[in-house]
Scaffold this active site. Structure first.
Site, PDB file in Angstrom:
ATOM      1  N   HIS A 258      18.060  24.651  -8.440  1.00  0.00           N
ATOM      2  CA  HIS A 258      18.508  25.503  -7.320  1.00  0.00           C
ATOM      3  C   HIS A 258      17.338  26.442  -6.972  1.00  0.00           C
ATOM      4  O   HIS A 258      16.232  25.958  -6.700  1.00  0.00           O
ATOM      5  CB  HIS A 258      19.794  26.209  -7.767  1.00  0.00           C
ATOM      6  CG  HIS A 258      20.530  26.974  -6.714  1.00  0.00           C
ATOM      7  ND1 HIS A 258      20.277  26.869  -5.375  1.00  0.00           N
ATOM      8  CD2 HIS A 258      21.544  27.894  -6.824  1.00  0.00           C
ATOM      9  CE1 HIS A 258      21.079  27.676  -4.698  1.00  0.00           C
ATOM     10  NE2 HIS A 258      21.855  28.316  -5.552  1.00  0.00           N
ATOM     11  N   HIS A 297      17.763  17.146  -1.538  1.00  0.00           N
ATOM     12  CA  HIS A 297      18.784  18.156  -1.261  1.00  0.00           C
ATOM     13  C   HIS A 297      20.133  17.461  -1.204  1.00  0.00           C
ATOM     14  O   HIS A 297      20.237  16.343  -0.710  1.00  0.00           O
ATOM     15  CB  HIS A 297      18.503  18.869   0.075  1.00  0.00           C
ATOM     16  CG  HIS A 297      19.238  20.146   0.202  1.00  0.00           C
ATOM     17  ND1 HIS A 297      20.533  20.217   0.639  1.00  0.00           N
ATOM     18  CD2 HIS A 297      18.856  21.420  -0.082  1.00  0.00           C
ATOM     19  CE1 HIS A 297      20.923  21.470   0.628  1.00  0.00           C
ATOM     20  NE2 HIS A 297      19.927  22.220   0.196  1.00  0.00           N
ATOM     21  N   ASP A 368      12.118  25.088  -0.974  1.00  0.00           N
ATOM     22  CA  ASP A 368      11.303  25.587  -2.083  1.00  0.00           C
ATOM     23  C   ASP A 368       9.929  24.940  -2.154  1.00  0.00           C
ATOM     24  O   ASP A 368       9.090  25.360  -2.945  1.00  0.00           O
ATOM     25  CB  ASP A 368      12.047  25.366  -3.407  1.00  0.00           C
ATOM     26  CG  ASP A 368      13.267  26.262  -3.509  1.00  0.00           C
ATOM     27  OD1 ASP A 368      13.142  27.441  -3.145  1.00  0.00           O
ATOM     28  OD2 ASP A 368      14.336  25.786  -3.922  1.00  0.00           O
TER      29      ASP A 368
HETATM   30  N1  CMC Z   1      12.524  13.812  -7.435  1.00  0.00           N
HETATM   31  C1  CMC Z   1      12.712  12.510  -7.725  1.00  0.00           C
HETATM   32  N2  CMC Z   1      13.871  11.864  -7.542  1.00  0.00           N
HETATM   33  C2  CMC Z   1      14.888  12.564  -7.033  1.00  0.00           C
HETATM   34  C3  CMC Z   1      14.769  13.913  -6.680  1.00  0.00           C
HETATM   35  C4  CMC Z   1      13.530  14.546  -6.896  1.00  0.00           C
HETATM   36  N3  CMC Z   1      13.352  15.820  -6.589  1.00  0.00           N
HETATM   37  N4  CMC Z   1      15.939  14.366  -6.187  1.00  0.00           N
HETATM   38  C5  CMC Z   1      16.774  13.316  -6.217  1.00  0.00           C
HETATM   39  N5  CMC Z   1      16.146  12.229  -6.720  1.00  0.00           N
HETATM   40  C6  CMC Z   1      16.688  10.891  -6.869  1.00  0.00           C
HETATM   41  C7  CMC Z   1      17.634  10.809  -8.065  1.00  0.00           C
HETATM   42  O1  CMC Z   1      16.926  10.449  -9.243  1.00  0.00           O
HETATM   43  C8  CMC Z   1      18.579   9.737  -7.605  1.00  0.00           C
HETATM   44  O2  CMC Z   1      17.950   8.493  -7.744  1.00  0.00           O
HETATM   45  P1  CMC Z   1      18.812   7.192  -8.173  1.00  0.00           P
HETATM   46  O3  CMC Z   1      19.747   6.959  -7.016  1.00  0.00           O
HETATM   47  O4  CMC Z   1      17.819   6.117  -8.388  1.00  0.00           O
HETATM   48  O5  CMC Z   1      19.539   7.560  -9.436  1.00  0.00           O
HETATM   49  C9  CMC Z   1      18.725  10.012  -6.103  1.00  0.00           C
HETATM   50  O6  CMC Z   1      17.504  10.627  -5.721  1.00  0.00           O
HETATM   51  C10 CMC Z   1      19.886  10.914  -5.758  1.00  0.00           C
HETATM   52  O7  CMC Z   1      19.697  12.144  -6.438  1.00  0.00           O
HETATM   53  P2  CMC Z   1      20.849  13.073  -6.980  1.00  0.00           P
HETATM   54  O8  CMC Z   1      20.356  13.777  -8.215  1.00  0.00           O
HETATM   55  O9  CMC Z   1      22.119  12.295  -7.123  1.00  0.00           O
HETATM   56  O10 CMC Z   1      21.006  14.102  -5.791  1.00  0.00           O
HETATM   57  P3  CMC Z   1      21.797  15.466  -5.833  1.00  0.00           P
HETATM   58  O11 CMC Z   1      22.304  15.708  -4.472  1.00  0.00           O
HETATM   59  O12 CMC Z   1      22.807  15.486  -6.926  1.00  0.00           O
HETATM   60  O13 CMC Z   1      20.671  16.558  -6.223  1.00  0.00           O
HETATM   61  C11 CMC Z   1      18.953  18.148  -6.031  1.00  0.00           C
HETATM   62  C12 CMC Z   1      20.081  17.410  -5.307  1.00  0.00           C
HETATM   63  C13 CMC Z   1      18.414  19.235  -5.123  1.00  0.00           C
HETATM   64  C14 CMC Z   1      19.502  18.812  -7.305  1.00  0.00           C
HETATM   65  C15 CMC Z   1      17.853  17.153  -6.402  1.00  0.00           C
HETATM   66  O14 CMC Z   1      17.338  16.535  -5.243  1.00  0.00           O
HETATM   67  C16 CMC Z   1      16.724  17.789  -7.205  1.00  0.00           C
HETATM   68  O15 CMC Z   1      16.836  17.896  -8.422  1.00  0.00           O
HETATM   69  N6  CMC Z   1      15.614  18.222  -6.529  1.00  0.00           N
HETATM   70  C17 CMC Z   1      14.527  18.892  -7.224  1.00  0.00           C
HETATM   71  C18 CMC Z   1      14.855  20.352  -7.455  1.00  0.00           C
HETATM   72  C19 CMC Z   1      14.788  21.146  -6.167  1.00  0.00           C
HETATM   73  O16 CMC Z   1      13.839  21.070  -5.415  1.00  0.00           O
HETATM   74  N7  CMC Z   1      15.813  21.971  -5.946  1.00  0.00           N
HETATM   75  C20 CMC Z   1      15.886  22.846  -4.781  1.00  0.00           C
HETATM   76  C21 CMC Z   1      16.980  22.450  -3.858  1.00  0.00           C
HETATM   77  S1  CMC Z   1      16.946  23.279  -2.265  1.00  0.00           S
HETATM   78  C22 CMC Z   1      17.033  24.964  -2.558  1.00  0.00           C
HETATM   79  C23 CMC Z   1      18.152  25.450  -3.380  1.00  0.00           C
HETATM   80  O17 CMC Z   1      19.168  24.824  -3.609  1.00  0.00           O
HETATM   81  O18 CMC Z   1      18.028  26.566  -3.830  1.00  0.00           O
END
Ligand code: CMC
Length: 438
Positions: A258, A297, A368
């Site tokens: 986050h 996201h 971010d």
């Molecule tokens: N790097 C590599 N792969 C990723 C990433 C990433 N940053 N984010 C998602 N994926 C992949 C994930 O491994 C999955 O792949 P597969 O379908 O093969 O298993 C697919 O994309 C779907 O991901 P998810 O984890 O199910 O997506 P989510 O909606 O649950 O998670 C998230 C969203 C923001 C937690 C995630 O994208 C993430 O961890 N990003 C990196 C951390 C980040 O930048 N966070 C800031 C978010 S925006 C500001 C805020 O919220 O404050």
């Protein structure tokens, strides 16, 4: 018969109605109270946006706006209990931990801010703050107090006394210009460094610095029902006092998935070290050994509109820094254009956006990705980045808190948040006495 939906991560569950923020994730649209973020970021300062998020309308006139801005003058209101809490931490403690603890501690000094049980129009007992005026006053004091705490945390980590020196008296007598577009950022910077000694080369005194920071605050002010805002609403539903709710929201924001992602992005860029090393890093992400921090996201399936604005800002600010012959943390690059970390960030972004691994998963830069590069250019240490995010998001958290306590919220929306679980353990009849220790 009860019907339960199993929805881990709440990917498709709406648990409230809200008139604060609209997001169209497919098309990369973000609006506060119906106004596009791009327009707000270019025309309104943070004070105006904060007022609009809390009240639902722009200030009626300049007087209203000035009164609001004057009620939020950080640096004048550091509670003694809070000052003691901040000072009790080691200087190297993570600022988010100190910020969260100090916010929770402030609750002890504000017992009157607890909600009260009153009988509502329909005759049922409800937890509310009695009048709208009282809620408004509390929200303004919370923004002011949390910004003061953030400034005190900054001073403590830089080895300065957290109690504000006499120069704040000057601020009391001559409040900062509430009409300046960057008024809120200037007020925070003044509270963080009243003597003007903590930033090298007086970088924070530059107009670009304060203006940019104010725009970043605008972009971070609210974002619908993200993890920390959900925590804020969750605790509010239990009747917890507003400062305890805010401390919980800060705790949620701290997580690297986050708000903590801004710090994690900078650590990642530093670890990558050079544009040539981007390829190997991307390969490790594709092998799912790493995450590309600042990408992806839950809601946006296209470019985060806030990231677009920050990308442009980063280019402008760093170009300006380099033409003045300095960047925040190192020499200018060979072409004199930019901070080396910005070059790595741009190389990484370009590489990822060309790769089906990321495009098929609809992974684009989020807010971010570029904010950390900007904060770094301003001379903030990376451990402080998420506190800066929290200063701005405090407004969003409080807008949701006010909305929950509004008179026209439905009874269902006032219910304590209490999801169900699906029990997957065994059910047993007999305690195995032979295994129980005497
Ligand atoms: N790097 C590599 N792969 C990723 C990433 C990433 N940053 N984010 C998602 N994926 C992949 C994930 O491994 C999955 O792949 P597969 O379908 O093969 O298993 C697919 O994309 C779907 O991901 P998810 O984890 O199910 O997506 P989510 O909606 O649950 O998670 C998230 C969203 C923001 C937690 C995630 O994208 C993430 O961890 N990003 C990196 C951390 C980040 O930048 N966070 C800031 C978010 S925006 C500001 C805020 O919220 O404050």
């Amino acid at each position: 018969r009860e019907v339960w939906l199993y929805d881990p991560g709440y990917t498709s569950t709406a648990c409230c109605r809200s008139a604060i923020t609209f997001i169209d994730g497919e098309n990369g649209i973000l609006e506060y109270r119906g106004f596009p973020i791009e327009a707000l970021a270019t025309t309104c300062g943070f004070y105006t946006v904060a007022y609009m998020l809390l009240e639902g309308t722009f200030p009626a006139d300049a007087k209203v706006r000035a009164q609001f801005a004057k009620s939020i003058q950080p640096g004048l209101d550091l509670d003694p209990v809070v000052a003691n809490v901040v000072e009790s931490f080691p200087q190297e403690a993570h600022p988010m931990t100190v910020f969260m603890a100090a916010t929770a501690a402030l609750s002890a000094s504000r017992p009157a801010w607890n909600p009260a049980l009153v009988r509502g129009d329909g005759g049922s007992l409800r937890l509310v703050y009695r009048t709208r005026a009282e809620r408004q006053r509390i929200a303004q004091e919370c923004i002011s107090s949390l910004t003061s705490i953030a400034a005190a945390v900054f001073r403590h980590m830089r080895g300065c006394p957290v109690r504000f020196p006499k120069s704040t008296q000057h601020l009391r007598e001559h409040p900062l210009d509430a009409f300046a577009p960057d008024g809120f950022a200037r007020a925070f910077l003044h509270a963080a460094d009243p003597e003007g000694t903590l930033w090298p080369e007086q970088r924070h005194a530059s107009a670009v610095f304060a203006e940019t920071l104010d725009v970043i605050f605008v972009l971070h002010a609210d974002h619908e029902l993200n993890c920390s805002t959900a925590a804020m609403r969750h605790l509010t539903s239990a009747g917890s006092d507003v400062l305890t709710c805010l401390a919980a929201a800060i705790g949620a924001l701290y997580g690297p998935l986050h708000g903590g992602a801004n710090e994690a992005v900078l650590n990642m860029l530093e670890e990558i070290g050079s544009p040539e090393a981007v390829e190997a890093f991307v390969a490790s992400v594709k092998r799912q050994e790493r995450k590309l921090m600042g990408f992806g996201h839950r809601v946006y399936r296209s470019y985060d509109p806030r990231a677009k604005i920050l990308r442009t800002l980063a280019q402008q600010v760093l170009r300006e820094a380099s033409t003045e012959g300095r960047t925040a943390n190192g020499p200018t690059t060979a072409n004199g254009a930019s901070d080396p970390l910005l070059i790595i960030a741009q190389t990484l972004e370009k590489r990822a956006l060309e790769d089906p691994y990321f495009t098929e998963r609809k992974l684009y830069p989020n807010v971010d990705f570029y904010s950390g590069v900007l904060y770094r250019a301003m001379g903030f240490p990376s451990v402080f980045f998420t506190v800066l995010f929290a200063i701005a998001r405090t407004v969003g958290w409080l807008a949701h808190w006010m909305e929950m306590l509004e008179r026209d919220a439905t009874d269902a929306e006032r219910k304590i948040v209490r999801p169900r679980q699906i029990y997957i353990g065994k059910r047993r009849q007999r305690i195995p006495l032979e295994a129980v220790e005497k």
